[in-house]
Design a protein around this motif. Structure first.
Motif, short mmCIF file in Angstrom:
data_model
loop_
_atom_site.label_atom_id
_atom_site.label_comp_id
_atom_site.label_asym_id
_atom_site.label_seq_id
_atom_site.Cartn_x
_atom_site.Cartn_y
_atom_site.Cartn_z
N ALA A 52 -20.30 -12.80 43.62
CA ALA A 52 -20.86 -11.65 42.91
C ALA A 52 -22.35 -11.80 42.69
CB ALA A 52 -20.15 -11.50 41.56
N HIS B 68 -17.48 -11.16 34.74
CA HIS B 68 -17.64 -10.95 36.18
C HIS B 68 -18.13 -9.53 36.48
CE1 HIS B 68 -16.80 -11.55 40.45
NE2 HIS B 68 -16.17 -10.39 40.46
N GLU B 69 -17.62 -8.56 35.76
CA GLU B 69 -18.02 -7.16 35.97
C GLU B 69 -19.49 -6.95 35.61
OE1 GLU B 69 -15.41 -8.18 34.33
OE2 GLU B 69 -13.77 -7.54 35.65
N THR B 70 -19.95 -7.67 34.57
CA THR B 70 -21.36 -7.55 34.17
C THR B 70 -22.27 -8.12 35.24
OG1 THR B 70 -20.72 -7.76 31.84
CG2 THR B 70 -23.04 -8.11 32.37
N LEU C 162 -21.65 -8.18 38.46
CA LEU C 162 -21.66 -7.20 39.54
C LEU C 162 -22.57 -6.03 39.21
CD1 LEU C 162 -17.88 -7.12 40.56
CD2 LEU C 162 -19.79 -8.05 41.88
N ALA C 163 -22.47 -5.53 37.98
CA ALA C 163 -23.31 -4.40 37.58
C ALA C 163 -24.78 -4.78 37.57
CB ALA C 163 -22.88 -3.90 36.20
#
Length: 256
Positions: free
Chosen positions: A137, A170-172, A174-175
């Motif tokens: 990521a 993990h999402e942060t 990616l963003a």
């Protein structure tokens, strides 16, 4: 019936010409690749001569070299197609050769293929599947069809490993990466426009000295670290200001 493998004489007004077999051999690709690029619009169609034989020229050879260089940088065919369509339509073979040299001098070092065992050795720790996902990521590595083989950007590995233990979702990650890539791409496009209009176009209009190729490559190589440093400095200052505004002067985390 004639085929594209028949040799054709050179045409002085257009420079040397090649059959599709000769073009592919000189470019180091297959005939199938040449024809595929043609169907995708990445290569201009050949000039059809007597007996329906296709004639390719130096501009085709230079364009093939540029396409291969862009692929080495990791660009997809769709991205290469957009890239080539932005180029002036009247670029000569020499122009394309210079353009490829400039592209190559700005390209980052190629990623290396590495096994999971070697990756963990360099990281200095065992890596879980979640760790690998986080490194991917962050752009540190790319996964392959083999779950134990990766494409690694070794220049980012140390920082990536340090960030594994930072409590960020993990999402942060990616963003955040999406935001950074979008703005970095916008900056690169604007810098490319300035370079093309202020340096490249004047050069094309006036330069005939072959030594200019070396001069342009040297200029590009010297510009790269200066541009990167300017971008990093500007980002650090901007981020520091934003953090201070968000958290206050006393509580703002370090931006550099």
């Amino acid at each position: 019936m004639a085929t594209e493998t028949e040799e054709q004489p050179e045409q002085p007004e257009r420079g040397p010409t090649f059959t599709v077999d000769e073009l592919a051999a000189r470019a180091g690709v297959t005939v199938r690749t040449v024809r595929f690029y043609g169907t995708k619009g990445l290569l201009p169609p050949p000039v059809i001569g007597p007996r329906r034989v296709g004639h390719y020229g130096p501009d085709h050879l230079s364009r093939l070299a540029l396409i291969e260089e862009l692929q080495r940088q990791g660009m997809t065919l769709a991205a290469i197609e957009r890239y080539l369509h932005q180029l002036p339509p009247d670029l000569s073979a020499r122009d394309l050769a210079i353009h490829r040299a400039l592209v190559a001098s700005w390209a980052p070092e190629s990623a290396e293929e590495i096994t999971r065992r070697e990756l963990e050795r360099r990281a200095g720790r065992a890596l879980s599947d979640g760790d690998v996902d986080r490194l991917a990521a962050m752009g540190v590595l790319d996964k392959s069809a083999d779950p134990d083989v990766f494409r690694l950007d070794s220049t980012l590995l140390r920082l990536g490993v340090e960030l594994l233990d930072v409590p960020i979702a993990h999402e942060t990650i990616l963003a955040s990466r999406t935001v950074l890539l979008e703005h970095a791409r916008a900056a690169a496009q604007e810098l490319s426009r300035l370079f093309r209009e202020e340096v490249w176009n004047p050069y094309r209009e006036s330069a005939e000295d072959p030594d200019h190729l070396a001069a342009m490559k040297s200029l590009s190589a010297h510009m790269q670290p200066m541009v990167i440093q300017a971008l990093v400095t500007a980002f650090q200052r901007s981020l520091r200001e934003e953090l201070r505004a968000a958290f206050g002067t006393e509580q703002a985390p370090a931006a550099d």
